[in-house]
Enzyme design. Structure first.
Site, PDB file in Angstrom:
ATOM      1  N   ASP A   1      44.274  50.820  27.252  1.00  9.10           N
ATOM      2  CA  ASP A   1      44.861  49.525  26.856  1.00  9.10           C
ATOM      3  C   ASP A   1      45.655  49.763  25.584  1.00  9.10           C
ATOM      4  O   ASP A   1      45.743  50.891  25.091  1.00  9.10           O
ATOM      5  CB  ASP A   1      43.782  48.433  26.703  1.00  9.10           C
TER       6      ASP A   1
ATOM      7  N   VAL B   1      47.354  45.579  34.350  1.00  9.29           N
ATOM      8  CA  VAL B   1      47.921  45.055  33.099  1.00  9.29           C
ATOM      9  C   VAL B   1      48.496  43.659  33.346  1.00  9.29           C
ATOM     10  O   VAL B   1      48.534  43.171  34.483  1.00  9.29           O
ATOM     11  CB  VAL B   1      48.981  46.006  32.487  1.00  9.29           C
ATOM     12  N   THR B   2      48.935  43.045  32.270  1.00  8.86           N
ATOM     13  CA  THR B   2      49.454  41.675  32.280  1.00  8.86           C
ATOM     14  C   THR B   2      50.393  41.413  33.474  1.00  8.86           C
ATOM     15  O   THR B   2      51.236  42.253  33.796  1.00  8.86           O
ATOM     16  CB  THR B   2      50.224  41.448  30.956  1.00  8.86           C
ATOM     17  N   GLU B   3      50.220  40.241  34.073  1.00  8.95           N
ATOM     18  CA  GLU B   3      51.027  39.868  35.256  1.00  8.95           C
ATOM     19  C   GLU B   3      52.457  39.532  34.836  1.00  8.95           C
ATOM     20  O   GLU B   3      52.861  38.367  34.796  1.00  8.95           O
ATOM     21  CB  GLU B   3      50.344  38.676  35.958  1.00  8.95           C
TER      22      GLU B   3
ATOM     23  N   SER C   1      48.491  39.753  41.043  1.00  6.59           N
ATOM     24  CA  SER C   1      48.208  38.504  41.740  1.00  6.59           C
ATOM     25  C   SER C   1      49.342  38.139  42.689  1.00  6.59           C
ATOM     26  O   SER C   1      49.099  37.583  43.750  1.00  6.59           O
ATOM     27  CB  SER C   1      48.019  37.369  40.735  1.00  6.59           C
TER      28      SER C   1
ATOM     29  N   HIS D   1      44.176  43.684  45.564  1.00  2.00           N
ATOM     30  CA  HIS D   1      43.954  42.411  44.889  1.00  2.00           C
ATOM     31  C   HIS D   1      42.453  42.182  44.805  1.00  2.00           C
ATOM     32  O   HIS D   1      41.833  41.623  45.715  1.00  2.00           O
ATOM     33  CB  HIS D   1      44.669  41.290  45.649  1.00  2.00           C
TER      34      HIS D   1
ATOM     35  N   ASN E   1      37.645  38.303  41.080  1.00  6.88           N
ATOM     36  CA  ASN E   1      36.886  38.212  39.828  1.00  6.88           C
ATOM     37  C   ASN E   1      35.559  37.477  40.069  1.00  6.88           C
ATOM     38  O   ASN E   1      35.585  36.421  40.711  1.00  6.88           O
ATOM     39  CB  ASN E   1      37.758  37.401  38.844  1.00  6.88           C
TER      40      ASN E   1
ATOM     41  N   ASN F   1      46.776  34.333  47.091  1.00  5.12           N
ATOM     42  CA  ASN F   1      47.361  33.576  45.981  1.00  5.12           C
ATOM     43  C   ASN F   1      48.522  32.682  46.399  1.00  5.12           C
ATOM     44  O   ASN F   1      48.806  31.685  45.737  1.00  5.12           O
ATOM     45  CB  ASN F   1      47.782  34.525  44.859  1.00  5.12           C
TER      46      ASN F   1
HETATM   47  N1  NAD Z   1      42.206  37.349  36.425  1.00  4.20           N
HETATM   48  C1  NAD Z   1      42.003  37.456  37.724  1.00  4.20           C
HETATM   49  O1  NAD Z   1      41.128  36.785  38.303  1.00  4.20           O
HETATM   50  C2  NAD Z   1      42.828  38.421  38.543  1.00  4.20           C
HETATM   51  C3  NAD Z   1      42.457  38.671  39.861  1.00  4.20           C
HETATM   52  C4  NAD Z   1      43.171  39.612  40.608  1.00  4.20           C
HETATM   53  C5  NAD Z   1      44.258  40.259  40.039  1.00  4.20           C
HETATM   54  N2  NAD Z   1      44.626  39.987  38.770  1.00  4.20           N
HETATM   55  C6  NAD Z   1      45.776  40.699  38.212  1.00  4.20           C
HETATM   56  O2  NAD Z   1      45.290  41.698  37.339  1.00  4.20           O
HETATM   57  C7  NAD Z   1      46.231  41.900  36.279  1.00  4.20           C
HETATM   58  C8  NAD Z   1      45.535  41.667  34.963  1.00  4.20           C
HETATM   59  O3  NAD Z   1      45.066  40.326  34.916  1.00  4.20           O
HETATM   60  P1  NAD Z   1      44.016  39.853  33.814  1.00  4.20           P
HETATM   61  O4  NAD Z   1      43.583  38.509  34.202  1.00  4.20           O
HETATM   62  O5  NAD Z   1      43.007  40.929  33.583  1.00  4.20           O
HETATM   63  O6  NAD Z   1      44.984  39.756  32.520  1.00  4.20           O
HETATM   64  P2  NAD Z   1      44.565  39.871  30.984  1.00  4.20           P
HETATM   65  O7  NAD Z   1      45.693  39.259  30.235  1.00  4.20           O
HETATM   66  O8  NAD Z   1      43.182  39.372  30.770  1.00  4.20           O
HETATM   67  O9  NAD Z   1      44.544  41.468  30.718  1.00  4.20           O
HETATM   68  C9  NAD Z   1      45.691  42.275  30.778  1.00  4.20           C
HETATM   69  C10 NAD Z   1      45.447  43.503  29.902  1.00  4.20           C
HETATM   70  O10 NAD Z   1      46.539  44.415  30.053  1.00  4.20           O
HETATM   71  C11 NAD Z   1      46.766  45.010  28.781  1.00  4.20           C
HETATM   72  N3  NAD Z   1      48.078  45.650  28.737  1.00  4.20           N
HETATM   73  C12 NAD Z   1      49.298  45.059  28.615  1.00  4.20           C
HETATM   74  N4  NAD Z   1      50.260  46.007  28.616  1.00  4.20           N
HETATM   75  C13 NAD Z   1      49.640  47.211  28.759  1.00  4.20           C
HETATM   76  C14 NAD Z   1      50.086  48.554  28.835  1.00  4.20           C
HETATM   77  N5  NAD Z   1      51.382  48.853  28.767  1.00  4.20           N
HETATM   78  N6  NAD Z   1      49.167  49.532  28.968  1.00  4.20           N
HETATM   79  C15 NAD Z   1      47.847  49.258  29.044  1.00  4.20           C
HETATM   80  N7  NAD Z   1      47.351  47.989  28.978  1.00  4.20           N
HETATM   81  C16 NAD Z   1      48.239  46.987  28.850  1.00  4.20           C
HETATM   82  C17 NAD Z   1      46.612  43.851  27.818  1.00  4.20           C
HETATM   83  O11 NAD Z   1      46.422  44.286  26.491  1.00  4.20           O
HETATM   84  C18 NAD Z   1      45.372  43.156  28.400  1.00  4.20           C
HETATM   85  O12 NAD Z   1      44.165  43.664  27.857  1.00  4.20           O
HETATM   86  C19 NAD Z   1      47.382  40.918  36.517  1.00  4.20           C
HETATM   87  O13 NAD Z   1      48.426  41.543  37.217  1.00  4.20           O
HETATM   88  C20 NAD Z   1      46.724  39.850  37.372  1.00  4.20           C
HETATM   89  O14 NAD Z   1      47.643  39.144  38.160  1.00  4.20           O
HETATM   90  C21 NAD Z   1      43.913  39.096  37.984  1.00  4.20           C
END
Ligand code: NAD
Length: 286
Positions: free
Chosen positions: A33, A91-93, A120, A141, A144, A191
């Protein structure tokens, strides 16, 4: 293939669940991260998940805190994934974040390694296009909390090979997860449908038709769902829900995916759901 070490990129909401699941099933992880603070808090969350396993699951393996710690390498250096046999990206969506990361991953990871994109809504074919190994990129996918959910929606991108799918299924057999394999389309199955529910629930709340508790109650008590749409949005993270709706809107150019202003307002207010203790509902103990 033997999985000795799995790279996990992004240790946020879903990344923590991914690491928890991997270490519980005996796999070593390299967790990347952007800051040591985020990594430290992710590690604490994983250890907490491991501690709570006996309370929440009859079937998941029990491991000690030391075993969990031994199976996690925390790093801010992407180069450290070069020793990994498979990489799961969470990582961030946001395409502006994912695109440069995939380009860099492609340079660092061994050429035969496959990438599992945990997104997502962003197209797996688009993500694969940021690499020179598009046949080895597949959508996973994960739901959670990852370690408590036995089924995963798996997405074949335009170029994803059968060998990549077989490799992923092998990894899932270690994790005891079942895959539902679907084709690539924005939002996939889950989704594309569920975000309409969550967004419309936010509109119903905004229109003062019912309280947040009542909206969720209708889904739980009348439809028998385990969670209502607003609770689900809180669990996912409202920032991620908004970003996903924006991707769906841009992908289909269909007004049915326009994000509810109340949802966006909560994100601007810092009420992101469970991860900040407040979203549509309050979570004072988390
Ligand atoms: N939250 C859910 O229920 C869920 C379910 C399925 C899929 N997703 C997908 O998973 C991904 C993450 O979602 P989330 O809810 O955990 O988001 P989040 O914002 O909680 O976490 C994202 C993490 O990515 C990190 N990050 C950003 N840029 C980075 C980089 N260059 N290198 C390493 N780390 C980096 C951020 O610091 C953060 O800790 C998204 O694409 C989302 O769509 C989420």
């Amino acid at each position: 293939m033997e999985f000795k070490r799995i790279g996990v990129l992004g240790a946020g909401n879903i990344g923590v669940g991914v690491v928890t699941d991997l270490v519980l099933h005996g796999l070593c992880t390299v967790v990347v991260d952007v800051s040591d603070e985020i990594l430290a808090s992710a590690q604490a969350a994983v250890l907490n998940n491991v501690r709570c396993v006996p309370l929440l699951s009859k079937t998941l393996p029990r491991i000690t805190r030391d075993e969990a710690l031994r199976r996690m390498v925390l790093t801010t250096r992407l180069q450290d994934i070069e020793s990994c046999d498979f990489v799961i990206e969470n990582v961030t969506e946001d395409w502006k974040v994912k695109q440069p990361l995939y380009e860099a991953m492609d340079r660092v990871a061994r050429p035969e390694v496959c990438f599992g994109a945990n997104t997502s809504c962003i197209s797996i074919t688009q993500i694969a296009g940021a690499t020179r190994r598009s046949a080895q990129v597949i959508g996973i996918h994960l739901m959670n909390p990852v370690h408590l959910k036995p089924t995963v929606e798996v997405i074949r991108g335009f170029h994803t090979s059968q060998q990549t799918l077989d490799t992923l299924l092998q990894l899932f057999s270690v994790l005891r997860k079942e895959a539902i394999v679907v084709d690539d389309s924005p939002g996939f199955v889950s989704n594309r449908i569920s975000h309409l529910f969550m967004n419309e629930a936010a509109f119903v709340l905004q229109d003062d038709v019912a309280t947040a508790a009542q909206i969720d109650q209708v889904f739980k008590q009348c439809f028998g769902h385990k969670m209502g749409p607003l609770e689900t949005a809180d669990l996912i993270g409202l920032d991620t829900v908004v970003r996903s709706l924006d991707v769906l809107y841009e992908s289909f150019h269909d007004p049915k995916y326009r994000c509810c202003p109340l949802l966006r307002k909560l994100v601007h207010a810092g009420h992101l759901g469970r991860k900040t203790g407040k979203g549509f509902h309050a979570y004072p103990d988390e």
